[in-house]
Motif scaffolding. Structure first.
Motif, short mmCIF file in Angstrom:
data_model
loop_
_atom_site.label_atom_id
_atom_site.label_comp_id
_atom_site.label_asym_id
_atom_site.label_seq_id
_atom_site.Cartn_x
_atom_site.Cartn_y
_atom_site.Cartn_z
N PRO A 248 0.59 -1.69 -0.17
CA PRO A 248 0.33 0.02 -0.04
C PRO A 248 0.78 1.22 0.08
CG PRO A 248 0.31 -0.56 2.59
CD PRO A 248 0.71 -1.49 1.54
N MET A 249 -0.01 2.70 0.38
CA MET A 249 0.67 3.71 -0.11
C MET A 249 -0.14 4.18 1.45
SD MET A 249 1.15 7.47 -1.62
CE MET A 249 2.55 7.12 -3.02
N TYR A 250 0.13 4.79 2.50
CA TYR A 250 -0.04 5.63 3.47
C TYR A 250 -0.09 7.38 3.28
CZ TYR A 250 0.45 0.86 5.89
OH TYR A 250 0.77 -0.52 6.28
N LEU A 251 -0.80 7.10 3.72
CA LEU A 251 -1.10 8.99 3.67
C LEU A 251 -1.99 9.82 4.97
CD1 LEU A 251 -1.82 12.09 2.26
CD2 LEU A 251 -3.94 11.36 1.75
N SER A 252 -0.96 10.83 5.66
CA SER A 252 -1.22 11.46 6.76
C SER A 252 -1.50 12.98 6.52
CB SER A 252 0.16 11.02 7.96
OG SER A 252 0.91 9.59 8.13
N GLY A 290 -9.47 -2.76 14.47
CA GLY A 290 -8.66 -2.11 14.84
C GLY A 290 -8.03 -0.37 14.84
N VAL A 291 -7.45 -0.15 16.04
CA VAL A 291 -7.44 1.05 15.88
C VAL A 291 -7.22 2.36 14.29
CG1 VAL A 291 -7.01 2.70 18.48
CG2 VAL A 291 -7.03 0.49 18.52
N PRO A 292 -7.80 3.03 14.79
CA PRO A 292 -7.49 3.94 13.78
C PRO A 292 -6.02 4.57 14.48
CG PRO A 292 -9.74 4.09 14.29
CD PRO A 292 -9.46 3.29 15.03
N SER A 293 -5.21 4.93 13.63
CA SER A 293 -4.13 5.57 13.43
C SER A 293 -3.60 7.56 13.18
CB SER A 293 -2.41 4.85 12.82
OG SER A 293 -3.37 4.75 11.33
N GLY A 294 -5.53 7.76 12.16
CA GLY A 294 -4.94 8.51 11.50
C GLY A 294 -4.27 9.35 10.23
N ARG A 295 -3.91 7.64 9.78
CA ARG A 295 -3.46 7.63 8.77
C ARG A 295 -3.93 6.80 7.15
NH1 ARG A 295 2.59 4.96 8.18
NH2 ARG A 295 1.49 3.52 10.09
N LEU A 296 -4.04 7.13 6.10
CA LEU A 296 -5.14 6.71 5.36
C LEU A 296 -4.58 5.93 4.80
CD1 LEU A 296 -7.11 9.24 3.18
CD2 LEU A 296 -7.84 7.89 5.07
N TYR A 297 -4.71 4.74 4.73
CA TYR A 297 -4.00 2.97 3.82
C TYR A 297 -4.73 3.21 1.91
CZ TYR A 297 -2.80 -1.92 3.33
OH TYR A 297 -2.32 -3.32 3.28
N LEU A 298 -3.68 3.14 1.20
CA LEU A 298 -4.61 3.67 -0.18
C LEU A 298 -3.83 2.21 -1.35
CD1 LEU A 298 -3.67 7.16 -0.65
CD2 LEU A 298 -5.83 6.33 -0.10
#
Length: 645
Positions: A248-252, A290-298
């Motif tokens: 994936p790619m993560y977006l914060s 799961g506990v949301p981390s605030g990041r998006l999973y793309l």
């Protein structure tokens, strides 16, 4: 490397897919059955730049030989910066290649090779915001030089491995050549999208990959082919299959990261984090989420399959006139495997159900289109070679076409992935290659024009639904003149004084681009801009290079002194041609002095590049936050040793 071929202009007939501007063909040397040899190169320069390269040819018998190559480079990055609170990583690369060759008969030659390269460091990932947009200027300070800071832990890691093979068979009427390859490349890293120490947006591709297989069959005329004295030809078929993208790619956004307990880049106190962890843990245990981390999973992956057949032949009509005809028919299929976005938990896993899982795409008008596309194209070539004089003069005229297939950008957050139509280039060229003054001067020159339909361009903005969006400029044109001269100066007075000069004049413009997307002079996002008449990006009106070299015979061998300069008249990085996207004109200088000790076959070279310490860019990325730039290396110098034995 045995040789490098620089092929200017579209190469759609022989090289096929996406060769709309030309091709650089690097031919590596084959393992040799006669005589073992080793070549070593080592250099050291400023920024603790240590580079080592070794190549060895090892004949095992009259029919079997192998060659091995290796490299290891290590250097400090030439920029002085802080990323994620830490100094920038060193630039490292290490790789190896082995080639094996077996030629059991005069008519059969088989080669197999494997290659692995691993690269780490910062590279162009560390881009600083040199000119913040008007919206973010109050919170982002410009960082236009070689020193700066970003809040994201900027780095890149590349692992590239390739296996390939080549089989040659000579027959009475023609030669056969079969080429196969299998490549897998995986990249990971973190990129600060705002280019500043303010925690706004960062992208972190955990895996940006390409898994590619190719096969090509060539049938080539030889000296025994029918009409070989007047006709030479090549025919073949090519197959390409590849999956690539982010998975994936993560977006914060806004520095929110529950995994590290930070908000807007500020570490939250344990008094707040501990109760929150307990609450999220209870919800996770109860709901199985799961506990949301605030990041998006793309996830953004695209599949490509391309099949083509080609033919090119040259007929020598007279002793001074040759006609070349060629063509390539290609069918290329593209399809989105997955384009989705979801929340990521603190472990980095995707939280289901996701936010979006797109099953349709959008074109540059915003209309829905399928997530698969097929481009069929035929790319012809016609050229005339004339040798009207009793010397080495060649005059040529050529017409050819090349196609870049339709494609998708599957990286999408909240808008559908983008689609662009095929790009087609038609090229016309006339040129001359000759030697003058009894061979003392080599002169080459050409005039050309490229007419481009549906030029594929990319635009980078979070407001386009993701990091990158694609669109077409319906029409574009590039015309110009290029030349190069190599001359042996004053040979009756001075020995071995060589002068070279080359350059290119360009006139480029978007001839039809009424609905472009971009940023204005304040860096504000805007749509439906008319860019018709603007210069095409990265197209200087003039660029050229010049060098002067002198060689002396000295005790033990030869001494060479050389200097060079490169000039660029400047260009734009964006189709808007806004002042903030402009790279002004610049000139750089270099020099080297080299001593070759003949008895040991040893060469020692001292070199310097960008000796005037000129600051200029090699890349600029207009974003919602401003212009992120990659600066070229400043003044660099060092010492290099080459030893062949």
């Amino acid at each position: 490397v045995e040789r490098v071929e620089v092929l200017k202009g579209p190469q759609g007939t022989l090289f096929g897919r996406n060769a709309v501007g030309g091709a650089i063909n690097v031919i590596t040397s084959d393992p040799d059955f006669v005589g073992g040899e080793t070549s070593v190169q080592a250099s050291y320069g400023n920024y603790a730049d240590a580079q080592t390269r070794v190549h060895a040819n090892l004949p095992l018998s009259d029919t079997v030989a192998i060659s091995v190559s290796g490299l290891y480079n290590n250097a400090d990055y030439y920029m002085d910066g802080i990323a994620g609170g830490e100094p920038l990583d060193k630039e490292t690369s290490r790789g190896a290649r082995i080639k094996a060759r077996w030629a059991p008969t005069e008519n059969l030659d088989l080669q197999l090779a494997a290659f692995r390269l691993k690269v780490g460091g910062v590279g162009s990932i560390f881009q600083l915001n040199a000119n913040p947009s008007a919206l973010f200027a109050p919170v982002i300070a410009p960082q236009p030089g070689y020193q700066g800071e970003v809040d994201a832990d900027s780095f890149t890691r590349v692992d590239n491995q390739v296996f390939y093979g080549q089989l040659k068979q000579s027959n009475a009427w023609f030669d056969l050549k079969l080429l196969l390859s299998d490549q897998y490349i995986d990249t990971a890293g973190t990129y600060d999208f705002d280019g500043s120490p303010v925690p706004l947006v960062e992208f972190s591709p955990k895996s940006q990959f390409a898994d590619v297989q190719t096969a090509e069959l060539q049938i080539i005329s030889n000296d025994e082919s029918w009409g070989a004295d007047r006709f030479e030809w090549i025919a073949g078929a090519y197959y390409f299959q590849g999956d690539q993208g982010f998975n994936p790619m993560y977006l914060s956004v806004a520095g929110i990261n529950a995994a590290t307990g930070s908000l807007a880049g500020v570490q939250l106190p344990a008094a707040l984090l501990d109760p929150a962890d307990s609450l999220f843990g209870l919800l996770s245990d109860t709901l199985g989420v799961g506990v949301p981390s605030g990041r998006l999973y793309l996830v953004a992956t695209v599949a490509t399959e391309s099949t083509s057949g080609f033919f090119q032949g040259t007929a020598h009509l007279t002793d001074w006139l040759a006609l070349t005809l060629g063509g390539r028919y290609q069918v290329e299929k593209r399809a989105i495997i997955e384009s989705s976005s979801a929340l990521a938990d603190t472990s980095g896993a995707r939280i289901e159900p996701g936010l979006f899982n797109f099953d349709v795409a959008r074109n540059d008008s915003g209309a829905e289109v399928p997530t698969h596309s097929t481009t069929r194209s035929f790319n012809p070539k016609v050229s005339l070679d004339l040798r009207p004089f009793d010397d080495e003069t060649l005059i040529y005229l050529s017409y050819q076409k090349a196609t870049k297939s339709a494609t998708f950008n599957a990286l999408a957050i909240y808008l559908r992935p983008s689609f662009v139509r095929p790009e087609e280039t038609t090229a016309y060229e006339a040129g001359i290659k000759t030697k003058l003054f009894s061979g003392l001067v080599t002169f080459n020159a050409a005039v050309f024009e490229y007419d481009i339909d549906d030029l594929q361009v990319q635009f980078i903005s979070l407001l386009q639904g993701g990091a990158i969006a694609f669109e077409n400029a319906p029409g574009a044109r590039s015309r110009g003149v290029d030349f190069d001269i190599q001359a042996l100066l004053l040979p009756s007075l001075v020995d071995d004084l060589v002068f070279t000069v080359g350059g290119c004049y360009l006139d480029t413009q978007y001839t039809d681009f009424p609905d472009g997307t971009g940023f204005n002079d304040a860096g504000i996002y805007s749509q439906n801009n008319d860019y018709t008449g603007n210069d095409i990006i990265r197209s200087p009106e003039f660029s050229g290079a010049m060098s002067l070299a002198k060689t002396w015979t000295v005790p033990g061998g030869t001494l060479e002194l050389a200097g060079d300069t490169y000039f660029n008249s400047g260009f734009f990085y964006a189709a808007s041609n806004s002042a903030r996207s402009e790279q002004p004109d610049y000139q750089v200088f270099g020099a080297r002095v080299s001593y070759f000790y003949e008895a040991w076959n040893l060469r020692l070279t001292a070199f310097g590049k960008n000796l005037g310490d000129k600051q200029y860019t090699t890349g600029s990325l207009p974003t919602d936050f401003g212009n992120l730039v990659t600066l070229a290396p400043p003044q660099t110098y060092g010492l290099r040793v080459n030893w062949d034995f």
